[in-house]
Structure formats: C-alpha cells, structure tokens
Design a protein around this motif. Sequence first.
Motif, PDB file in Angstrom:
ATOM      1  N   SER A  65     -13.202 -33.422  77.864  1.00  8.89           N
ATOM      2  CA  SER A  65     -14.338 -33.153  77.301  1.00  8.89           C
ATOM      3  C   SER A  65     -14.211 -32.726  75.753  1.00  8.89           C
ATOM      4  O   SER A  65     -15.120 -32.486  75.056  1.00  8.89           O
ATOM      5  CB  SER A  65     -15.156 -31.840  77.986  1.00  8.89           C
ATOM      6  OG  SER A  65     -14.322 -30.626  77.813  1.00  8.89           O
ATOM      7  N   GLY A  66     -13.106 -33.045  75.069  1.00  7.15           N
ATOM      8  CA  GLY A  66     -12.673 -32.869  73.904  1.00  7.15           C
ATOM      9  C   GLY A  66     -13.508 -34.031  72.861  1.00  7.15           C
ATOM     10  O   GLY A  66     -14.255 -35.057  73.476  1.00  7.15           O
ATOM     11  N   ASP A  67     -13.744 -33.828  71.705  1.00  2.97           N
ATOM     12  CA  ASP A  67     -14.199 -34.541  70.659  1.00  2.97           C
ATOM     13  C   ASP A  67     -13.575 -36.270  70.787  1.00  2.97           C
ATOM     14  O   ASP A  67     -12.307 -36.068  70.640  1.00  2.97           O
ATOM     15  CB  ASP A  67     -14.087 -34.330  69.335  1.00  2.97           C
ATOM     16  CG  ASP A  67     -14.886 -32.722  69.281  1.00  2.97           C
ATOM     17  OD1 ASP A  67     -16.027 -32.497  69.891  1.00  2.97           O
ATOM     18  OD2 ASP A  67     -14.826 -32.193  68.307  1.00  2.97           O
ATOM     19  N   PRO A  68     -14.399 -37.153  70.474  1.00  3.36           N
ATOM     20  CA  PRO A  68     -13.773 -38.481  70.730  1.00  3.36           C
ATOM     21  C   PRO A  68     -13.263 -39.017  69.320  1.00  3.36           C
ATOM     22  O   PRO A  68     -13.819 -38.388  68.326  1.00  3.36           O
ATOM     23  CB  PRO A  68     -14.953 -39.334  71.155  1.00  3.36           C
ATOM     24  CG  PRO A  68     -16.161 -38.704  70.650  1.00  3.36           C
ATOM     25  CD  PRO A  68     -15.980 -36.998  70.665  1.00  3.36           C
ATOM     26  N   THR A  69     -12.511 -40.031  69.249  1.00  3.33           N
ATOM     27  CA  THR A  69     -12.095 -40.422  68.152  1.00  3.33           C
ATOM     28  C   THR A  69     -12.654 -42.254  68.186  1.00  3.33           C
ATOM     29  O   THR A  69     -12.845 -42.647  69.370  1.00  3.33           O
ATOM     30  CB  THR A  69     -10.481 -40.779  67.922  1.00  3.33           C
ATOM     31  OG1 THR A  69     -10.117 -41.385  69.184  1.00  3.33           O
ATOM     32  CG2 THR A  69      -9.824 -39.391  67.741  1.00  3.33           C
ATOM     33  N   GLN A  70     -13.016 -42.631  67.269  1.00  2.00           N
ATOM     34  CA  GLN A  70     -13.860 -44.047  66.993  1.00  2.00           C
ATOM     35  C   GLN A  70     -13.410 -44.898  66.264  1.00  2.00           C
ATOM     36  O   GLN A  70     -13.177 -44.570  65.182  1.00  2.00           O
ATOM     37  CB  GLN A  70     -15.438 -43.384  67.120  1.00  2.00           C
ATOM     38  CG  GLN A  70     -16.377 -44.578  67.126  1.00  2.00           C
ATOM     39  CD  GLN A  70     -17.699 -44.142  66.910  1.00  2.00           C
ATOM     40  OE1 GLN A  70     -18.385 -43.383  67.670  1.00  2.00           O
ATOM     41  NE2 GLN A  70     -18.667 -44.468  65.944  1.00  2.00           N
ATOM     42  N   ARG A  71     -13.640 -46.116  66.564  1.00  2.00           N
ATOM     43  CA  ARG A  71     -13.477 -47.294  65.875  1.00  2.00           C
ATOM     44  C   ARG A  71     -14.535 -48.415  66.234  1.00  2.00           C
ATOM     45  O   ARG A  71     -15.074 -48.629  67.143  1.00  2.00           O
ATOM     46  CB  ARG A  71     -12.093 -47.996  66.010  1.00  2.00           C
ATOM     47  CG  ARG A  71     -10.748 -47.376  65.687  1.00  2.00           C
ATOM     48  CD  ARG A  71     -10.700 -47.490  64.015  1.00  2.00           C
ATOM     49  NE  ARG A  71     -11.060 -48.862  63.582  1.00  2.00           N
ATOM     50  CZ  ARG A  71      -9.908 -49.775  63.165  1.00  2.00           C
ATOM     51  NH1 ARG A  71      -8.709 -49.200  63.621  1.00  2.00           N
ATOM     52  NH2 ARG A  71      -9.994 -51.042  62.958  1.00  2.00           N
ATOM     53  N   THR A  72     -15.236 -48.962  65.149  1.00  2.00           N
ATOM     54  CA  THR A  72     -16.119 -49.761  65.495  1.00  2.00           C
ATOM     55  C   THR A  72     -16.172 -50.978  64.267  1.00  2.00           C
ATOM     56  O   THR A  72     -15.379 -50.840  63.486  1.00  2.00           O
ATOM     57  CB  THR A  72     -17.621 -49.219  65.140  1.00  2.00           C
ATOM     58  OG1 THR A  72     -17.755 -48.846  63.741  1.00  2.00           O
ATOM     59  CG2 THR A  72     -17.918 -48.240  65.939  1.00  2.00           C
ATOM     60  N   TRP A  73     -16.419 -52.005  64.863  1.00  2.00           N
ATOM     61  CA  TRP A  73     -16.469 -53.405  64.094  1.00  2.00           C
ATOM     62  C   TRP A  73     -17.499 -54.129  64.029  1.00  2.00           C
ATOM     63  O   TRP A  73     -18.434 -54.178  64.604  1.00  2.00           O
ATOM     64  CB  TRP A  73     -15.327 -54.319  64.616  1.00  2.00           C
ATOM     65  CG  TRP A  73     -14.007 -53.824  64.664  1.00  2.00           C
ATOM     66  CD1 TRP A  73     -12.932 -54.215  64.017  1.00  2.00           C
ATOM     67  CD2 TRP A  73     -13.454 -52.910  65.633  1.00  2.00           C
ATOM     68  NE1 TRP A  73     -11.628 -53.635  64.193  1.00  2.00           N
ATOM     69  CE2 TRP A  73     -11.893 -52.843  65.559  1.00  2.00           C
ATOM     70  CE3 TRP A  73     -13.850 -52.420  66.714  1.00  2.00           C
ATOM     71  CZ2 TRP A  73     -10.999 -52.073  66.102  1.00  2.00           C
ATOM     72  CZ3 TRP A  73     -12.913 -51.639  67.511  1.00  2.00           C
ATOM     73  CH2 TRP A  73     -11.725 -51.356  67.175  1.00  2.00           C
ATOM     74  N   LEU A  74     -17.971 -54.698  62.633  1.00  2.00           N
ATOM     75  CA  LEU A  74     -19.035 -55.578  62.281  1.00  2.00           C
ATOM     76  C   LEU A  74     -18.318 -56.773  62.173  1.00  2.00           C
ATOM     77  O   LEU A  74     -17.566 -56.978  61.207  1.00  2.00           O
ATOM     78  CB  LEU A  74     -19.944 -55.049  61.390  1.00  2.00           C
ATOM     79  CG  LEU A  74     -21.042 -56.060  60.736  1.00  2.00           C
ATOM     80  CD1 LEU A  74     -21.976 -56.456  61.960  1.00  2.00           C
ATOM     81  CD2 LEU A  74     -21.624 -55.482  59.674  1.00  2.00           C
ATOM     82  N   ILE A  75     -18.676 -57.975  62.873  1.00  2.00           N
ATOM     83  CA  ILE A  75     -18.124 -59.125  62.605  1.00  2.00           C
ATOM     84  C   ILE A  75     -19.114 -60.430  62.386  1.00  2.00           C
ATOM     85  O   ILE A  75     -20.174 -60.334  62.903  1.00  2.00           O
ATOM     86  CB  ILE A  75     -17.256 -59.586  63.834  1.00  2.00           C
ATOM     87  CG1 ILE A  75     -16.355 -58.446  64.685  1.00  2.00           C
ATOM     88  CG2 ILE A  75     -16.660 -60.797  63.926  1.00  2.00           C
ATOM     89  CD1 ILE A  75     -15.792 -58.579  66.088  1.00  2.00           C
TER      90      ILE A  75
END
Length: 240
Positions: A36-46
């Motif tokens: 239930s911990g805080d997530p780490t995130q990666r996002t991409w716009l292509i």
Amino acid sequence: MTWLDEPMVGFDTETTGVSTAHDRIVTAALITRTGSGDPTQRTWLIDPGIPIPERATEVHGISTAHAREHGQSPADALAEIADLLASALGSGVPVVGFNVQYDLSILEAELARNGLPTLSQRLPSGIRPVVDPLVLDRHLDRWRRGKRKLIDMCGTYGVPVVADDLHAADADVLATLDLVRAIAGRYPALGTVPLADLHDQQVEAHRVWATEFSAWLRSKGTVDDLPSPVWPVAPAAVIA
C-alpha cells in the motif's frame, strides 16, 4: 506476506485506435507499487508518426499537433518501456494491466515495427507473470450481469475513481492496481496462489472465455474481430 505485498508494475497505453497490428501507441504509463506504499511512476508521450483520429483524441485528449510538438520518437520511448517491463518480468515482478492483452499485443507490434527486440525475444521464459483484473473478474464472477469496463468494475468493487480522469494511462494504471487489491479483498484465496500458478490459471480462464464468447458471436452472425484465446499476448498479425 503474499504477492500482493510485493512490488507490482502497472501498465497501460492510450493509442490511435483499437487495432493491435496497425495502430500506434500515443501515451503509456508504468507505475510500480509495493503493498500500500506510495507508487513510483513513469509516463511517455509519443509522436506516433501518423495522424491521431479525432475519435481517439476524444478518448485520451492527445491531438496530432500536441503529439508532434511534445512527443518522443517511437523508437526511443518504446525501447525505454520494453526495458522496464522486461526487467520487471525477468525478476519475477508481475505486470498488472486491465485488458492487458491489448496493451502487450500492441507493444509487441510497435517494437517489431520499429526494429526493436520484442518482449518475447527478450524473455525466453515467456511474458510472465501477468495479472489482469478483467480476466480474474470474468472467471471469479462469471455470471454477473452488466458491463465490465474499468469504470464499471471499480464501482462493483468499491474502488474510488474520478470518471473524467480515466482514459489517461496513468490514471487507468492506478485504478487497475487498486482494483486488483479490491478483488483480492473479496476473494482472499487469490493472494495465496503463487504468481506462476495464477498466471497459468488466467491463461486458461481467458481461453475458455474467448472460446465461448467467439462461439456466441458466431451464432449471431459475427465472424470478424473475434477475441484471440491466446493470453497475455495475442499472436502477431500482419504489421503495417
């Protein structure tokens, strides 16, 4: 402690259309969460290299002009996405996605189109373990009436979402990760199944659903666009 308390990687894409062989990825998100911990995130716009149809823009909000101005090249973004997914799967970390057969299949097609190693080529033991709450729900609550889109299932399992936020890849991933935990809360035995066994059970559950649903569609006169019984990646079609 169960696999629900260990890291899992949520994955989603938004695209130019619904064809895994011919359409392109416009946005993607990978979100890693442990328990239930805080997530780490990666996002991409292509920048997909083709016009984004208005209907697709209405869904995810990305126009052709915006993607061309701000998007990464497909080869660069896809290589990053595949590296992260292959690293997770190769380490036994499950990839979680809603109707993930679509996202993994279009990713495989995009990697091949851009001359990059596919996940199948990177992972000789297979693209596994994968967890899909849609496959789980169809199997565990087979006879429930009603739609099974992400927003519908969040309502069924009490996952709070803002409807206007969905259809953004990162929002969909967060909702999907919450949904997996909510399903496991309703069916506690799910968390005790080893991930390798859970993956194999989903392979069979999807095969049964796709076979039966295809038979029903054929009985109604539909013979095109039948669901592939192969999961989590459908066999490659002709890529253009």
